[in-house]
Design a protein around this motif. Structure first.
Motif, PDB file in Angstrom:
ATOM      1  N   GLU A 175       0.917  -1.210   0.062  1.00 41.73           N
ATOM      2  CA  GLU A 175       0.042  -0.101   0.091  1.00 41.73           C
ATOM      3  C   GLU A 175       0.681   1.090  -0.175  1.00 41.73           C
ATOM      4  O   GLU A 175       0.596   2.202  -0.534  1.00 41.73           O
ATOM      5  CB  GLU A 175      -0.814  -0.226   1.390  1.00 41.73           C
ATOM      6  N   ALA A 230       2.765   1.697  -3.251  1.00 44.09           N
ATOM      7  CA  ALA A 230       1.532   2.352  -4.285  1.00 44.09           C
ATOM      8  C   ALA A 230       1.430   4.048  -4.288  1.00 44.09           C
ATOM      9  O   ALA A 230       1.488   4.586  -5.084  1.00 44.09           O
ATOM     10  CB  ALA A 230       0.261   1.774  -4.123  1.00 44.09           C
ATOM     11  N   ARG A 231       1.354   4.210  -2.829  1.00 47.60           N
ATOM     12  CA  ARG A 231       1.277   5.811  -2.721  1.00 47.60           C
ATOM     13  C   ARG A 231       2.523   6.264  -3.093  1.00 47.60           C
ATOM     14  O   ARG A 231       2.620   7.655  -3.441  1.00 47.60           O
ATOM     15  CB  ARG A 231       0.966   6.263  -1.164  1.00 47.60           C
ATOM     16  N   GLY A 258      -3.868  -4.740  -6.458  1.00 47.73           N
ATOM     17  CA  GLY A 258      -5.132  -4.560  -7.120  1.00 47.73           C
ATOM     18  C   GLY A 258      -5.859  -3.500  -6.208  1.00 47.73           C
ATOM     19  O   GLY A 258      -6.306  -2.647  -6.373  1.00 47.73           O
ATOM     20  N   ALA A 268      -4.837  -1.539  -3.849  1.00 47.45           N
ATOM     21  CA  ALA A 268      -3.793  -0.509  -3.650  1.00 47.45           C
ATOM     22  C   ALA A 268      -3.891   0.389  -4.734  1.00 47.45           C
ATOM     23  O   ALA A 268      -3.197   1.454  -4.970  1.00 47.45           O
ATOM     24  CB  ALA A 268      -2.568  -0.880  -3.281  1.00 47.45           C
ATOM     25  N   GLY A 269      -4.715  -0.130  -6.002  1.00 49.94           N
ATOM     26  CA  GLY A 269      -4.671   0.832  -7.173  1.00 49.94           C
ATOM     27  C   GLY A 269      -3.886   0.337  -8.261  1.00 49.94           C
ATOM     28  O   GLY A 269      -3.684   1.083  -9.219  1.00 49.94           O
ATOM     29  N   THR A 298      -1.916  -2.005 -11.101  1.00 49.09           N
ATOM     30  CA  THR A 298      -2.058  -3.235 -12.241  1.00 49.09           C
ATOM     31  C   THR A 298      -1.029  -4.101 -12.338  1.00 49.09           C
ATOM     32  O   THR A 298       0.315  -3.804 -12.456  1.00 49.09           O
ATOM     33  CB  THR A 298      -2.163  -2.440 -13.707  1.00 49.09           C
ATOM     34  N   GLN A 334       1.766   1.600 -11.437  1.00 48.79           N
ATOM     35  CA  GLN A 334       0.724   2.603 -11.266  1.00 48.79           C
ATOM     36  C   GLN A 334       0.251   3.025 -12.409  1.00 48.79           C
ATOM     37  O   GLN A 334       0.737   3.582 -13.301  1.00 48.79           O
ATOM     38  CB  GLN A 334       1.495   3.646 -10.561  1.00 48.79           C
TER      39      GLN A 334
END
Length: 226
Positions: free
Chosen positions: A138, A141-142, A194, A196-197, A199, A217
């Motif tokens: 997570e 991803a940020r 997924g 966490a946004g 691909t 991302q």
């Protein structure tokens, strides 16, 4: 915080040298294969953040093979940070930064390190709990810039079970020390990415039955003016 288990077969096991540089057998074995994969998937230029950099042997190799990326190693262990900096001093790569203290399994670091074009983590997810692994993904991803790549290398549990009897034995040795850690299923890692946004782009087979799991991302798509 991430656990570093110095089991005989653990990827975290390292041997000290006379100049402060630690050396891990697994890093020597897998560095070439990892470099080859990241050369294919990494952006040509930008910022790269390595999580749980360990001895620093990957960092110096990757900085040399990916000269367009500013490579930032990180580590929670001060002994290993000293090793990273010793390897960096010996390599003298202009794109390799001094090691930073960072616990990749604690919340909050992603926003502070935003704008990364590549994030790489090697041999850490099987040494931490599910909750810690989820946090790492997570926060990564940020931290990724739009279009940025997250590459996760290590041993994983396949849909049909362990890749080899040796993997099953190593997993058993890990959970004997701590029942919260051990191999994570590929499907579980894909689901966390997924959520966490990210691909999922690829699952690349590596030597010693390992995988490199590649996430991206999504890029920002500009909306046309109505």
């Amino acid at each position: 915080m991430p656990r570093r288990l110095d089991l005989p077969d653990s990827a975290s096991a390292a041997t000290p040298g006379t100049d402060g540089r630690l050396s891990a057998p697994s890093a020597r074995r897998n560095a070439e294969a990892i470099c080859a994969v990241l050369e294919r998937v990494a952006p040509a230029r930008g910022r790269a953040l390595e999580l749980a950099s360990g001895t620093g042997e990957h960092a110096v190799r990757l900085a040399a093979r990916l000269p367009g990326l500013i490579w930032q190693p990180t580590e929670i262990d001060p002994w290993r940070r000293a090793s990273i900096d010793a390897w960096a001093a010996d390599a003298a790569r202009p794109n390799l930064r001094p090691a930073l203290e960072l616990d990749a399994c604690q919340p909050g670091w992603g926003a502070a390190r935003a704008g990364q074009d590549l994030i790489f983590a090697s041999n850490i997810l099987h040494l931490v709990s599910d909750a810690e692994a989820r946090t790492l993904i997570e926060e990564a991803a940020r931290a990724l810039a739009p279009g940025g790549v997250l590459a996760l290398y290590g041993p994983f549990l396949r849909d049909d079970g362990f890749a080899s009897p040796g993997d099953a034995a190593f997993h058993a040795s890990l959970i004997a020390q701590d029942p919260d850690i051990g191999y994570k299923p590929v499907a579980w890692i894909a689901a966390r990415g997924g959520a966490a946004g990210l691909t999922l782009e690829a699952q690349i087979s590596m030597p010693a039955n390992n995988l490199t799991i590649i996430f991206r991302q999504p890029p920002v798509i500009a909306q046309r003016n109505r």
